[in-house]
Design a protein around this motif. Structure first.
Motif, short mmCIF file in Angstrom:
data_model
loop_
_atom_site.label_atom_id
_atom_site.label_comp_id
_atom_site.label_asym_id
_atom_site.label_seq_id
_atom_site.Cartn_x
_atom_site.Cartn_y
_atom_site.Cartn_z
N ASP A 145 28.65 -30.73 -14.75
CA ASP A 145 27.46 -30.37 -13.98
C ASP A 145 26.72 -29.21 -14.63
O ASP A 145 25.50 -29.20 -14.72
CB ASP A 145 27.84 -30.02 -12.54
N THR B 8 30.70 -39.61 -9.39
CA THR B 8 29.60 -38.76 -9.81
C THR B 8 28.30 -39.18 -9.13
O THR B 8 27.61 -38.36 -8.54
CB THR B 8 29.44 -38.83 -11.33
N THR B 9 28.03 -40.46 -9.14
CA THR B 9 26.76 -40.89 -8.58
C THR B 9 26.76 -40.80 -7.05
O THR B 9 25.80 -40.34 -6.46
CB THR B 9 26.41 -42.33 -9.00
N GLY C 44 29.37 -33.94 -9.81
CA GLY C 44 28.14 -34.71 -9.78
C GLY C 44 27.06 -34.11 -8.91
O GLY C 44 26.05 -34.75 -8.63
#
Lengths: 386, 613
Positions: free
Chosen positions: B585, B114-115, B231
């Motif tokens: 998201d 995600t990051t 993400g």
């Protein structure tokens, strides 16, 4: 122009409620013509989830109607001919979970049990046996084995097929413009395709019932409430019941105009997961609101964290008809003999349709009704505007 | 396995030596090149298919090649439903060919996905209202952005792709370090000059790899980053004027076997060859209708494929009669056709008019095709059928405009010259919705020159609208280049019509909807048994159009098959979520958009809505 003999009843609206009424009337030998300005199941019916629920209603007339209708669904499905009988009926049961204080949910379930609903309080561990992928924040659950799901378009079109098989008629693209009266009683319906003589007219126009009743000269108060639903990409089996957050119960009966959402998550036979639903009183406004979609997404991920990585494939929505006192309107109009209404089921029209059809038929034929029709009568102060 | 990567040696584009790195496919190490799509990595390493369908377990790989059809979905780094044709490979990626039952379980997403994927996607445009936002960087969008910026507006150009050009001016990835990219493009110099001017323009901000997934009035909801990666935080872009230049995708007509692996859209073959140097097969048939098939054949030859024949479904008589309806456009078109004719002759590729593919044969992959001669109405002539051994078939029966954002913006639709739905615009390319302009294929299929001409008009008008809405519109009569382009489009539609005879090519068992695997027989049964016509209820009872591509591939076919004689099919293009968004998201949509800036646009939208009621 019209081949068939004069119909006894012209049903205006080929949605779930109109189809169920026409089906019940035709099963009792009444000659029926169903007209719709669009086509079968083109409005509210194709914009819902297909809920047949007893779990979300407080004890009272609507719950009685829901319980009766749940039983009636089995009866009506048995009357369908084989080629249209598959309406994706799933008696999968509902699971309501609380993620905070368990007390309000268990109290609510206790009241429902007193009213005859099978509502089983289950422990956290039992909840995860039923729904392994739920959030670990669940504190308690209630299992409702009688909750079911149906594919509303398949069901409504199957009912209309039954109507045709019994000699009734269904005409798409015909708009009802008003009624013709003679000495205070209905003698016909005015349509975009000319006048149609008939003995009675049934207003089953859903959210547009108010408009048709006004055109018919006997206005009833029925308003639209918008609901949006998210649909995920197809997934393997992952959600087995209708699963919802305990706060759903609060939202149904509310009259607040502002956005309300409460999570209802369920799989369909097509593999998609439906995430409903929002409730907004914004008239017939169809524009998309990302704020609404976001709230639905947020609550769904809160309930089922695994859904976070899943793609939302589409969003759809529609308008649910409601009366100001949040009860369906079922019966003959006291002002015009031969004008009937079956509307105002809000978000529960799919579930409540078969009992509504039976009640209309019983009243139309002067039979003893299978449940007390008085709470749904048309001449309620909230419904018949001054 | 039939697709392959063109060897670097002898490539006219003189592709350099891009960095390579290791990725895994189902746990096996595989070497990938920087700049390749996930699909190209798979196809260069012996995979033509990498998932099976949900209902009948049919193998699937690339079909449309441009992100519309969702056939090529793959699990990448433990995230399902990633379009392999749109996603660029990165070092260490793990590709999993999707098994039929993949129960998502909490915690299986790669930690940090995600990051890392979200890095750099935190509202890259910043707060504030943009004067002109252009969606799509093909010929129409590029022209619109330049014209708007030249008109004094601050412009934001957003596009799904990694580089400007769209489908028409598709470029090789920078990482391929091609020394002669001009050899793959007609009019390369003009394009390169325009591209360079755009990228250097002080008033144009360009946001690649950005998809617009929803439109709320003049607010566009975007996601930036690798295609379908989780993400990518959604962010809102507020505009004073929007130019929609979302283009079109290939139209394909169903026949028995059209869903077999090895059958591609012509656009997919083109995108893979021109953009990735991948050939879809060794022995390829190109079939369909329209002049676009010629450059597709050219691209296939350029990656070393043998093009067995180019089958144009329309007879030469139809084509000649169509072009000759307009003396203005005929000569230039005939010159262009002559050029391609020479190229095909040089490579001994027969161009057959009045022929098409009627069936594709094979168990897991195309092995042969039945071709046949057609009459003028596209009905097969009995006795002309022949079987040809092939390992790939590329199909293109014109194009379908990409209309979902225009529909979300409530722009009125009309009918384009080809009979398909198209956005209605005035002489300024203004749609029926204030502040929304449209240019290019979505206003009617007409090719790159018309798209660019419309883009220039739309950009100038949008700039004027954004900078001073009170001013009268720029144009009261049609721009001459647009007028000429429209004449060309009208003649094009007459020269290469899609004739009703195609409805006889399929049988009751032929799939109509690839996603939900709905056959023609099932579709027609739903219509007959349930008394339904085309529309939402039909979709819900037949399931045709309800799958992952949301009807992009089949909705026109379904509408045409269900239309009564003389009815104009009107397929629904309504898709409020224009491209899939991952739930987490979507849930995060507000984070990048403080409520303070959200309010004014929300009010404007309500006002507009009330007006329309």
């Amino acid at each position: 122009m019209h081949r068939s003999a004069t119909p006894d009843v012209v049903v205006v609206g080929a949605g779930m409620v109109g189809a169920a009424c026409a089906e019940a009337l035709s099963a009792a030998g009444v000659r029926v013509l169903v007209i719709d300005r669009d086509g079968p199941a083109a409005g509210t019916t194709s914009a819902g989830e297909g809920n047949v629920l007893v779990s979300d209603k407080e004890p009272g007339p609507e719950l009685e109607l829901a319980v009766a209708s749940r039983a009636e669904w089995d009866v009506v499905r048995d009357r369908l001919s084989a080629r249209v009988a598959d309406v994706e009926w799933e008696a999968k049961g509902g699971v309501v979970v609380a993620t905070g204080d368990p007390e309000p949910l268990t109290a609510f379930a206790a009241k429902q049990r007193e009213a005859g609903v099978d509502a089983r309080v289950i422990t956290r561990a039992e909840v995860f046996e039923l729904e392994p992928l739920l959030t670990p924040r669940v504190t308690i659950g209630v299992h409702y084995p009688d909750d079911a799901q149906v594919q509303p378009v398949l069901a409504a079109t199957a009912f209309l097929t039954a109507v045709r098989e019994r000699g009734g008629e269904v005409r798409s693209g015909v708009t009802a413009l008003g009624i013709r009266q003679s000495r205070g009683r209905v003698v016909g319906v005015e349509t975009s395709d000319g006048d149609i003589a008939c003995g009675a007219v049934l207003n089953a126009c859903g959210p547009w019932s108010g408009a048709f009743s006004a055109a018919a000269g006997a206005r009833i108060e029925v308003l639209p409430r918008r609901g949006m639903i998210l649909v995920t990409a197809p997934l393997p089996e992952c959600v087995r019941h209708k699963v919802y957050d305990a706060d759903y119960v609060g939202a149904v009966g509310s009259g607040d105009a502002e956005l309300q959402t409460s999570t209802v998550v369920e799989s369909t036979r097509a593999g998609t997961v439906l995430i409903g639903s929002s409730r907004e009183r914004i008239g017939f406004d169809e524009t998309i609101r990302v704020r609404v979609l976001r709230e639905l997404a947020r609550k769904a991920v809160g309930l089922f964290p695994f859904l976070g990585d899943v793609q939302v494939m589409r969003a759809y929505g529609g308008f649910r008809p409601y009366a100001p006192d949040h009860l369906p309107v079922i019966g003959e109009d006291p002002r015009v003999h031969g004008l009937w209404h079956a509307t105002g089921h809000e978000g529960a029209g799919i579930g409540l349709a078969p009992a509504t059809g039976r009640l209309i038929t019983e009243q139309f034929l002067g039979l003893v009704p299978h449940l007390d029709p008085a709470p749904f009568r048309v001449d309620r102060p909230a419904v018949v505007a001054a | 396995m039939t697709a392959y990567q063109r060897p670097r040696a002898g490539d006219p584009a003189e592709v350099g030596t891009p960095p390579t790195f290791e990725v895994t496919v189902d746990g096996q190490p595989v070497t990938a090149q920087a700049g390749q799509t996930v699909a190209a990595v798979l196809m260069a390493n012996g995979h033509d298919t990498w998932r099976t369908t949900r209902i009948h377990n049919r193998p699937r790989g690339v079909f449309c090649g441009i992100g519309a059809c969702q056939d090529c979905l793959v699990t990448l780094n433990n995230t399902a439903d990633t379009r392999a044709c749109q996603r660029t490979i990165t070092p260490g990626d793990t590709i999993t060919t999707q098994p039929l039952t993949l129960l998502p379980t909490p915690g299986t997403t790669t930690p940090g996905t995600t990051t890392s994927a979200g890095a750099g996607s935190q509202d890259p445009v910043g707060a504030g209202v943009r004067e002109v936002v252009v969606v799509g960087a093909g010929p129409a969008g590029v022209a619109a952005a330049l014209a708007a910026a030249d008109g004094g507006a601050e412009v934001l150009l957003v596009d799904n792709g990694r580089a400007v050009g769209g489908q028409y001016n598709r470029q090789l990835p920078e990482e391929f370090a091609a020394r002669r990219p001009d050899r793959l493009q007609h009019e390369w110099k003009a394009f390169a000059a325009q591209r360079d001017r755009l990228l250097g323009h002080p008033r144009i901000a360009y946001l690649p790899e950005t998809s617009i997934w929803a439109l709320e009035g003049l607010r566009l909801w975007a996601q930036t980053g690798p295609a379908d990666a989780p993400g990518r935080q959604p962010f809102a872009i507020d505009a004073k004027a929007v130019v929609l230049a979302t283009g079109a995708y290939d139209r394909v007509l169903p026949f028995p076997g059209w869903d077999l692996p090895g059958v591609y859209t012509a656009g997919a073959a083109q995108a893979l060859a021109k953009g990735q140097r991948i050939a879809v097969g060794h022995r390829v048939l190109v079939a369909g209708t329209g002049p676009f098939l010629l450059p597709v054949a050219e691209s296939l030859l350029g990656v070393g494929a043998q093009v067995l024949a180019l089958l144009e479904a329309n007879t030469l008589k139809t084509v000649r009669a169509g072009w000759s309806t307009d003396v203005l456009v005929a000569p230039s078109k005939l010159r262009e056709a002559a050029g391609y004719g020479a190229l095909l002759a040089r490579h001994r590729v027969p161009l057959r008019h009045g022929w098409t593919v009627l069936a594709a044969h094979g168990s897991d992959h195309v092995e042969a095709a039945t071709i046949a001669r057609l009459d003028e109405n596209w009905r097969p002539l009995r006795g002309t059928e022949r079987q040809v051994d092939v390992d790939a078939i590329c199909l293109g029966f014109g194009f379908t405009a990409n209309l979902e954002l225009a529909v979300s913006a409530r722009c009125a639709l009309g009918t384009g010259p080809d009979g398909g739905p198209a956005v209605s615009v005035d002489a300024n390319q203004q749609t029926t919705t204030a502040g929304h302009f449209a240019a290019g294929e979505l206003t009617g299929i007409g090719g790159a020159a018309l798209s660019a001409a419309e883009g220039a008009v739309a950009g100038a008008a949008a700039a004027r609208h954004a900078r001073s809405a009170a001013q009268p519109p720029l144009r009261t009569t049609l721009d001459p280049a647009v007028a000429k382009g429209r004449r060309f489009a009208a003649a094009l539609a007459k020269a290469y019509p899609v004739r009703d005879g195609w409805k006889t090519w399929s049988t009751a068992e032929t799939l109509v909807c690839r996603c939900e695997e709905v056959t023609r027989g099932e579709l027609e049964a739903a219509a007959d048994d349930r008394g339904l016509q085309d529309g939402r209820a039909m979709k819900l009872s037949s399931r045709a159009g309800l799958g992952l591509c949301q009807g992009r591939v089949c909705s026109r076919t379904v509408a045409a098959l269900l239309a009564g004689p003389g009815d104009l099919p009107k397929p629904s293009m309504k898709r409020p979520i224009a491209v899939p968004v991952r739930l987490r998201d979507l849930a995060a949509a507000e984070v990048a958009q403080p409520a303070v800036t959200a309010e004014p646009a929300g009010t404007a939208e309500s006002a507009e809505t009330m007006e329309e009621q």
